[in-house]
Design an enzyme around this catalytic site. Structure first.
Site, mmCIF file in Angstrom:
data_model
loop_
_atom_site.group_PDB
_atom_site.id
_atom_site.type_symbol
_atom_site.label_atom_id
_atom_site.label_comp_id
_atom_site.label_asym_id
_atom_site.label_seq_id
_atom_site.Cartn_x
_atom_site.Cartn_y
_atom_site.Cartn_z
ATOM 1 N N HIS A 116 -6.150 2.210 1.542
ATOM 2 C CA HIS A 116 -5.454 3.380 2.087
ATOM 3 C C HIS A 116 -6.100 3.905 3.370
ATOM 4 O O HIS A 116 -5.436 4.142 4.364
ATOM 5 C CB HIS A 116 -5.441 4.534 1.074
ATOM 6 C CG HIS A 116 -4.853 4.169 -0.250
ATOM 7 N ND1 HIS A 116 -3.781 3.327 -0.386
ATOM 8 C CD2 HIS A 116 -5.182 4.546 -1.502
ATOM 9 C CE1 HIS A 116 -3.485 3.206 -1.665
ATOM 10 N NE2 HIS A 116 -4.324 3.924 -2.364
ATOM 11 N N ASP A 132 0.895 -1.147 0.000
ATOM 12 C CA ASP A 132 0.000 0.000 0.000
ATOM 13 C C ASP A 132 0.932 1.195 0.000
ATOM 14 O O ASP A 132 1.526 1.512 1.033
ATOM 15 C CB ASP A 132 -0.906 0.011 1.234
ATOM 16 C CG ASP A 132 -1.922 1.131 1.140
ATOM 17 O OD1 ASP A 132 -1.597 2.166 0.533
ATOM 18 O OD2 ASP A 132 -3.035 0.970 1.649
ATOM 19 N N HIS A 133 1.085 1.833 -1.162
ATOM 20 C CA HIS A 133 2.132 2.847 -1.243
ATOM 21 C C HIS A 133 1.853 4.035 -0.327
ATOM 22 O O HIS A 133 2.752 4.800 -0.020
ATOM 23 C CB HIS A 133 2.381 3.300 -2.694
ATOM 24 C CG HIS A 133 1.259 4.080 -3.275
ATOM 25 N ND1 HIS A 133 0.213 3.507 -3.941
ATOM 26 C CD2 HIS A 133 1.004 5.394 -3.258
ATOM 27 C CE1 HIS A 133 -0.627 4.448 -4.311
ATOM 28 N NE2 HIS A 133 -0.174 5.599 -3.914
#
Ligand SMILES: NC(=O)c1ccc[n+]([C@@H]2O[C@H](COP(=O)([O-])OP(=O)(O)OC[C@H]3O[C@@H](n4cnc5c(N)ncnc54)[C@H](OP(=O)(O)O)[C@@H]3O)[C@@H](O)[C@H]2O)c1
Length: 496
Positions: A246, A183-184
């Site tokens: 996110h 999950d950047h």
């Protein structure tokens, strides 16, 4: 920027599946170039691309160079010049046989020592088949003391059941320790700074609870519409694209209990405990009261008229896909029971902002400041993830003058005040995967629990044949979202 010695990749063949794609071109190759510049990729790191598009090694090397504009690091030039490319179908055994040969040559020429990181930068439905093929070809098992890892991009499934199916496919070849789910958002500096803010200071933790906090608001707002990605978005929507991953990841880091160490498992244990404490909205009435969806219609100004979602290319003219979600969640544990957590995300909203805000309870003696204080926004601590990464503390201050008037003031910290630059999120995740630090990656139980929270809402909306609430582009979502928070006597930040 220099990297610490322990932030340098060990010998490894980095294999990118989907090497002809958008993510590779826009994010992975530029991140690798910057990592080369920091000295994080020693000569014992080799790059291998895999995809169906026919290309020679030299053409793949050119593609690497073309996607990194400007003056280029010598180490990157070398990495691109020696890059290898395997052309073939993702479920064709011949592809994996050829890949095995190419990786063996890398071991021989570059000293990659049998270590492999497979980065799956393909459409999600190929993750399982690629993992299974790697397993069948005997390429998922580490040799000796070496390592083999698989880096997987989101989405991790479509719902809880398909996430379980994907897990079964991935784990037919890889153990959980070998799987790195990205999950950047977690790799963004501000999100990591949440850990520093909470646990490297003693002033915040005492007020980080239901005694002092009135509510928490998480906003992920975009001004852009779906653009050319309408076809993709039609199968996803805001809940799956942003909330399931996110938003719930940031929420769990923000509200979790202090971990016993900064070891990856200690942090991930606390995150999953927090996710388990969120009560899923299970029945229809609860969902109607606590979850709102919306879809943008034409809007904006005469000079900047934006088309509606249903007019975007690739979108069904009768689409009911949500481009906006607002939810009221409750964390039922000792620290947070009774503190609502409002989350909101959407496309075509009036501002691009990602932030987590904690609003504090109002002071007990407002009559001390007649006529002003009750009209003030509550004190708040705001962690801005983008743009202008930083923190703000909002509080009441006296307006200079003879009258005793109180007005909101703000103490701000911006990351720009550091000389050092924040690394790009993809630099961070690639290097962490090469080094083998799973802290910023998502564990299978976190994925499952996040789906458990969003699934009932998605199912309820899918079964609801009433029209989806609409909002004009460049407004803060449908009126239902404002009504939801107003029922609690509160309002959204940034609503005007
Ligand atoms: N792009 C982004 O900014 C971004 C951001 C966050 C996450 N992601 C995730 O990263 C992954 C890759 O995204 P992407 O945008 O790079 O995808 P993409 O460009 O659509 O696909 C990557 C490569 O996969 C192959 N491919 C595409 N469709 C295929 C199909 N139907 N069957 C077989 N192969 C196919 C293509 O290579 P060949 O035809 O040469 O095999 C393509 O170049 C996805 O899981 C996405 O959700 C992307």
């Amino acid at each position: 920027m220099n990297v610490d010695a322990d932030r340098r990749s060990p010998p490894c063949a980095l294999v990118i599946f989907g090497a002809s794609g958008d993510l590779t071109a826009r994010k992975l190759l530029p991140a690798l170039e910057r990592l080369s510049g920091y000295g994080a990729l020693p000569p014992e790191v080799a790059l291998v691309g895999v995809a169906r598009t026919p290309m020679t090694d030299a053409e793949f090397g050119d593609l690497c160079r073309r996607n990194v504009p400007g003056p280029v690091e010598p180490r990157w030039k070398e990495l691109a010049a020696t890059a290898r490319y395997v052309h073939g179908g993702y479920d064709d055994p011949a592809t994996y046989q050829r890949l095995a040969e190419v990786m063996a040559e890398c071991d021989h020429r570059h000293g990659t020592a049998g270590n492999r990181v497979y980065y799956l930068a393909t459409p999600p439905r190929l993750f399982g088949p690629i993992a299974i093929s790697l397993g069948k070809a005997g390429l998922s098992t580490p040799a000796g003391d070496g390592f083999v890892r698989a880096v997987v991009e989101k989405p991790f499934g479509w719902d809880e059941a398909s996430a379980r199916g994907l897990y079964a496919e991935l784990s037919s070849a890889f153990s959980e320790e070998q799987i790195f789910r990205i999950d950047h958002y977690l790799a963004k500096e501000t999100v990591q700074n949440l850990l520093a803010l909470r646990f490297a200071n003693s002033i915040f933790e005492p007020i980080w609870n239901r005694t002092w906090v009135d509510n928490v608001q998480i906003t992920v707002a975009e001004t852009l519409g779906v653009g050319e990605r309408g076809g993709f978005y039609e199968t996803t929507g805001a809940m799956r694209d942003i909330v399931q991953n996110h938003v719930l990841q940031v929420l769990s880091l923000f509200l979790m209990e202090p971990p016993t160490s900064f070891h990856a498992e200690a942090i991930r244990d606390e995150k999953v405990k927090l996710l388990r404490a969120i009560q899923p909205l299970d029945d229809e009435a609860e969902i109607a009261a606590n979850a709102v969806r919306g879809q943008y219609t034409r809007g904006g100004t005469r000079d900047d008229l934006m088309r509606g979602y249903r007019d975007e290319p690739g979108v069904d003219p009768l689409s009911a896909t949500e481009t906006f979600v607002a939810m009221r969640l409750e964390v039922q544990n000792w620290r947070w029971t009774g503190v609502p957590v409002y989350v909101r995300t959407g496309k075509r909203l009036p501002a691009r902002v990602t932030e987590v805000a904690m609003e504090f309870r109002r002071p007990p003696q407002l009559p001390l400041f007649p006529g002003t204080a009750e009209r003030l926004d509550p004190d708040a601590l705001i962690v801005r993830v983008q743009p202008d990464e930083g923190l703000s503390l909002r509080f009441g201050a006296k307006v200079p003058g003879h009258a005793f008037r109180v007005q909101k003031a703000s103490m701000d910290f911006s990351y720009e005040s550091f000389e050092e630059q924040s690394p790009d999120a993809y630099e961070r995740v690639i290097l962490d995967a090469l080094i083998g630090d799973p802290t910023l990656f998502i564990r299978a139980d976190e994925v499952g629990r996040s789906w458990r929270i969003v699934d009932p809402v998605m199912q309820c909306w899918a079964a609801d044949d009433r029209p989806i609430p609409l909002y004009q582009a460049a407004t803060w979502g449908p009126p239902e979202a404002t009504a939801m928070i107003a029922r609690d006597g509160r309002s959204w930040r940034h609503s005007s």
